[in-house]
Design an enzyme around this catalytic site. Structure first.
Site, PDB file in Angstrom:
ATOM      1  N   ASP A   5       6.974 -21.309 -20.297  1.00 53.68           N
ATOM      2  CA  ASP A   5       5.628 -21.801 -19.973  1.00 53.68           C
ATOM      3  C   ASP A   5       4.591 -21.287 -20.970  1.00 53.68           C
ATOM      4  O   ASP A   5       4.768 -20.215 -21.547  1.00 53.68           O
ATOM      5  CB  ASP A   5       5.272 -21.334 -18.547  1.00 53.68           C
ATOM      6  CG  ASP A   5       4.130 -22.134 -17.952  1.00 53.68           C
ATOM      7  OD1 ASP A   5       3.721 -23.152 -18.550  1.00 53.68           O
ATOM      8  OD2 ASP A   5       3.639 -21.731 -16.879  1.00 53.68           O
ATOM      9  N   GLY A   6       3.535 -22.060 -21.135  1.00 57.57           N
ATOM     10  CA  GLY A   6       2.389 -21.611 -21.935  1.00 57.57           C
ATOM     11  C   GLY A   6       2.279 -22.263 -23.304  1.00 57.57           C
ATOM     12  O   GLY A   6       1.413 -21.886 -24.094  1.00 57.57           O
ATOM     13  N   ASN A   7       3.125 -23.246 -23.573  1.00 57.91           N
ATOM     14  CA  ASN A   7       3.066 -23.913 -24.892  1.00 57.91           C
ATOM     15  C   ASN A   7       1.702 -24.546 -25.148  1.00 57.91           C
ATOM     16  O   ASN A   7       1.162 -24.439 -26.248  1.00 57.91           O
ATOM     17  CB  ASN A   7       4.124 -25.029 -24.982  1.00 57.91           C
ATOM     18  CG  ASN A   7       5.529 -24.501 -24.909  1.00 57.91           C
ATOM     19  OD1 ASN A   7       5.744 -23.305 -25.072  1.00 57.91           O
ATOM     20  ND2 ASN A   7       6.489 -25.375 -24.670  1.00 57.91           N
ATOM     21  N   ARG A   9      -1.272 -23.831 -23.770  1.00 57.19           N
ATOM     22  CA  ARG A   9      -2.330 -22.833 -23.940  1.00 57.19           C
ATOM     23  C   ARG A   9      -2.220 -22.139 -25.298  1.00 57.19           C
ATOM     24  O   ARG A   9      -3.221 -21.865 -25.950  1.00 57.19           O
ATOM     25  CB  ARG A   9      -2.278 -21.794 -22.799  1.00 57.19           C
ATOM     26  CG  ARG A   9      -2.967 -22.283 -21.536  1.00 57.19           C
ATOM     27  CD  ARG A   9      -2.592 -21.472 -20.334  1.00 57.19           C
ATOM     28  NE  ARG A   9      -1.233 -21.778 -19.897  1.00 57.19           N
ATOM     29  CZ  ARG A   9      -0.539 -21.032 -19.054  1.00 57.19           C
ATOM     30  NH1 ARG A   9      -1.053 -19.918 -18.568  1.00 57.19           N
ATOM     31  NH2 ARG A   9       0.678 -21.398 -18.704  1.00 57.19           N
ATOM     32  N   TRP A  10      -1.004 -21.859 -25.709  1.00 56.09           N
ATOM     33  CA  TRP A  10      -0.791 -21.231 -27.016  1.00 56.09           C
ATOM     34  C   TRP A  10      -1.417 -22.092 -28.114  1.00 56.09           C
ATOM     35  O   TRP A  10      -2.142 -21.594 -28.975  1.00 56.09           O
ATOM     36  CB  TRP A  10       0.719 -21.075 -27.251  1.00 56.09           C
ATOM     37  CG  TRP A  10       1.103 -20.442 -28.559  1.00 56.09           C
ATOM     38  CD1 TRP A  10       1.231 -19.107 -28.812  1.00 56.09           C
ATOM     39  CD2 TRP A  10       1.401 -21.126 -29.788  1.00 56.09           C
ATOM     40  NE1 TRP A  10       1.602 -18.921 -30.130  1.00 56.09           N
ATOM     41  CE2 TRP A  10       1.710 -20.135 -30.739  1.00 56.09           C
ATOM     42  CE3 TRP A  10       1.449 -22.464 -30.170  1.00 56.09           C
ATOM     43  CZ2 TRP A  10       2.058 -20.449 -32.061  1.00 56.09           C
ATOM     44  CZ3 TRP A  10       1.784 -22.783 -31.480  1.00 56.09           C
ATOM     45  CH2 TRP A  10       2.083 -21.777 -32.411  1.00 56.09           C
ATOM     46  N   SER A  50      10.167 -30.770 -16.006  1.00 52.81           N
ATOM     47  CA  SER A  50      10.283 -30.866 -14.549  1.00 52.81           C
ATOM     48  C   SER A  50       9.985 -32.294 -14.080  1.00 52.81           C
ATOM     49  O   SER A  50       9.423 -33.093 -14.842  1.00 52.81           O
ATOM     50  CB  SER A  50       9.295 -29.910 -13.883  1.00 52.81           C
ATOM     51  OG  SER A  50       7.973 -30.341 -14.123  1.00 52.81           O
ATOM     52  N   GLU A  52       7.726 -32.953 -12.082  1.00 48.76           N
ATOM     53  CA  GLU A  52       6.246 -32.993 -12.074  1.00 48.76           C
ATOM     54  C   GLU A  52       5.676 -33.291 -13.473  1.00 48.76           C
ATOM     55  O   GLU A  52       4.592 -33.840 -13.603  1.00 48.76           O
ATOM     56  CB  GLU A  52       5.658 -31.660 -11.576  1.00 48.76           C
ATOM     57  CG  GLU A  52       5.836 -31.390 -10.091  1.00 48.76           C
ATOM     58  CD  GLU A  52       7.225 -30.872  -9.715  1.00 48.76           C
ATOM     59  OE1 GLU A  52       7.993 -30.443 -10.617  1.00 48.76           O
ATOM     60  OE2 GLU A  52       7.558 -30.913  -8.518  1.00 48.76           O
ATOM     61  N   ASN A  53       6.418 -32.891 -14.515  1.00 51.81           N
ATOM     62  CA  ASN A  53       5.918 -33.118 -15.881  1.00 51.81           C
ATOM     63  C   ASN A  53       5.735 -34.604 -16.208  1.00 51.81           C
ATOM     64  O   ASN A  53       5.003 -34.950 -17.138  1.00 51.81           O
ATOM     65  CB  ASN A  53       6.852 -32.486 -16.929  1.00 51.81           C
ATOM     66  CG  ASN A  53       6.753 -30.972 -17.001  1.00 51.81           C
ATOM     67  OD1 ASN A  53       7.688 -30.295 -17.427  1.00 51.81           O
ATOM     68  ND2 ASN A  53       5.627 -30.418 -16.597  1.00 51.81           N
ATOM     69  N   ARG A 181       5.089 -17.779 -10.321  1.00 55.62           N
ATOM     70  CA  ARG A 181       5.626 -18.801  -9.404  1.00 55.62           C
ATOM     71  C   ARG A 181       6.999 -19.227  -9.916  1.00 55.62           C
ATOM     72  O   ARG A 181       7.293 -19.060 -11.102  1.00 55.62           O
ATOM     73  CB  ARG A 181       4.715 -20.043  -9.416  1.00 55.62           C
ATOM     74  CG  ARG A 181       3.417 -19.841  -8.691  1.00 55.62           C
ATOM     75  CD  ARG A 181       2.522 -21.055  -8.819  1.00 55.62           C
ATOM     76  NE  ARG A 181       1.815 -21.032 -10.084  1.00 55.62           N
ATOM     77  CZ  ARG A 181       1.724 -22.039 -10.947  1.00 55.62           C
ATOM     78  NH1 ARG A 181       2.320 -23.180 -10.701  1.00 55.62           N
ATOM     79  NH2 ARG A 181       1.032 -21.916 -12.060  1.00 55.62           N
ATOM     80  N   SER A 183       8.019 -22.509  -9.198  1.00 53.70           N
ATOM     81  CA  SER A 183       7.776 -23.925  -9.520  1.00 53.70           C
ATOM     82  C   SER A 183       9.005 -24.830  -9.394  1.00 53.70           C
ATOM     83  O   SER A 183       9.304 -25.588 -10.320  1.00 53.70           O
ATOM     84  CB  SER A 183       7.178 -24.048 -10.919  1.00 53.70           C
ATOM     85  OG  SER A 183       5.944 -23.383 -10.975  1.00 53.70           O
TER      86      SER A 183
HETATM   87  C1  FPP Z   1       5.545 -25.600 -20.548  1.00 49.32           C
HETATM   88  O1  FPP Z   1       4.371 -25.394 -21.290  1.00 49.32           O
HETATM   89  C2  FPP Z   1       6.585 -26.146 -21.404  1.00 49.32           C
HETATM   90  C3  FPP Z   1       7.082 -27.416 -21.304  1.00 49.32           C
HETATM   91  C4  FPP Z   1       6.617 -28.380 -20.283  1.00 49.32           C
HETATM   92  C5  FPP Z   1       8.094 -27.925 -22.252  1.00 49.32           C
HETATM   93  C6  FPP Z   1       9.106 -26.944 -22.739  1.00 49.32           C
HETATM   94  C7  FPP Z   1       9.983 -27.619 -23.719  1.00 49.32           C
HETATM   95  C8  FPP Z   1      10.364 -27.107 -24.906  1.00 49.32           C
HETATM   96  C9  FPP Z   1       9.986 -25.746 -25.373  1.00 49.32           C
HETATM   97  C10 FPP Z   1      11.286 -27.902 -25.769  1.00 49.32           C
HETATM   98  C11 FPP Z   1      12.678 -27.536 -25.332  1.00 49.32           C
HETATM   99  C12 FPP Z   1      13.750 -28.106 -26.140  1.00 49.32           C
HETATM  100  C13 FPP Z   1      15.049 -28.231 -25.643  1.00 49.32           C
HETATM  101  C14 FPP Z   1      16.136 -28.619 -26.555  1.00 49.32           C
HETATM  102  C15 FPP Z   1      15.403 -27.942 -24.245  1.00 49.32           C
HETATM  103  P1  FPP Z   1       3.036 -26.105 -20.797  1.00 49.32           P
HETATM  104  O2  FPP Z   1       2.862 -27.365 -21.560  1.00 49.32           O
HETATM  105  O3  FPP Z   1       3.078 -26.268 -19.320  1.00 49.32           O
HETATM  106  O4  FPP Z   1       1.970 -25.050 -21.226  1.00 49.32           O
HETATM  107  P2  FPP Z   1       0.568 -24.808 -20.508  1.00 49.32           P
HETATM  108  O5  FPP Z   1       0.883 -24.325 -19.121  1.00 49.32           O
HETATM  109  O6  FPP Z   1      -0.029 -23.764 -21.366  1.00 49.32           O
HETATM  110  O7  FPP Z   1      -0.158 -26.111 -20.537  1.00 49.32           O
END
Ligand code: FPP
Length: 202
Positions: A5-7, A9-10, A50, A52-53, A181, A183
């Site tokens: 999680d956190g992509n 926000r990063w 997920s 939900e995504n 959580r 989730s």
């Molecule tokens: C949550 O961050 C991350 C995701 C919804 C996607 C994760 C997927 C990857 C890292 C790619 C994986 C690749 C494979 C091959 C499985 P967020 O977008 O919810 O971050 P945020 O909470 O900061 O908005």
């Protein structure tokens, strides 16, 4: 097992689009897959997408689908995956997954079907409650057809009806980004898992 999680926000904190966060997240996952070998972790399950995504902005959904699909194909073609006999699997609701992604999943699963020294599982269109609903339906129909006696239903019966039926329950579940959580991730399977939360973004 990991909730990555956190992509978003990063990326936002760096003034970059959310997609840049997901791309960097894929790099972080590569590091972890390599490290899992060093650490002797035989089974790793990550929450890639997920149920939900699907409610996110359609551009972000299609970006993520493409990214995960491409990463899966790359993994399936990676010599190290074959040298280490890593079995690749997706767990989740196949009906919800778009055709391109489904082809990538089937390609990766087919190419590694005979392996099992290591297991790398991607939860895609995954929801823990839905997984349990599916198991209940499966068990009900076996009872209805007379193949299963109600008194014989136990924890193993349920575990065997989950997407993870051949896999061990996770010893450790990590979640990054400071959210405390689970989730809807591996609800049944994490009953005895240690949970670890860290503030660091994935
Ligand atoms: C949550 O961050 C991350 C995701 C919804 C996607 C994760 C997927 C990857 C890292 C790619 C994986 C690749 C494979 C091959 C499985 P967020 O977008 O919810 O971050 P945020 O909470 O900061 O908005």
């Amino acid at each position: 097992a990991i909730i990555m999680d956190g992509n978003g926000r990063w990326a936002t904190e760096k003034g970059r689009p959310r997609s840049a966060g997901h791309a960097a997240g894929t790099e972080a996952l590569r590091d972890i897959i390599r490290a899992s070998d060093d650490w002797g972790i035989k089974c790793l399950t990550v929450y890639a997408f997920s149920t939900e995504n699907f409610n996110r902005n359609p551009d972000e959904v299609s970006f993520l689908m493409k990214l995960i699909g491409e990463s899966l194909r790359e993994l399936a073609d990676d010599q190290r995956v074959h040298d280490n006999r890593v079995r690749l699997r997706a767990i989740g609701e196949r009906d919800m997954i778009p055709e391109d992604m489904l082809e990538a999943i089937e390609y990766a699963e087919r190419k590694t079907a005979g392996y099992g020294d290591y297991n790398f599982n991607m939860a895609i269109a995954y929801g823990g409650r839905q997984e349990i609903v599916n198991a209940v339906k499966d068990i009900s129909s076996r009872v209805k057809s007379g193949d299963l006696n109600v008194d014989d239903i136990d924890e193993d019966t349920i575990s065997e009806c989950l997407y993870t039926f051949e896999l061990p329950d996770p010893d450790l579940v990590l979640r990054t980004s400071g959210e405390f959580r689970v989730s809807n991730f591996l609800l049944w399977q994490l009953a005895y898992s240690e949970l670890y939360f860290t503030d660091v973004y994935w």
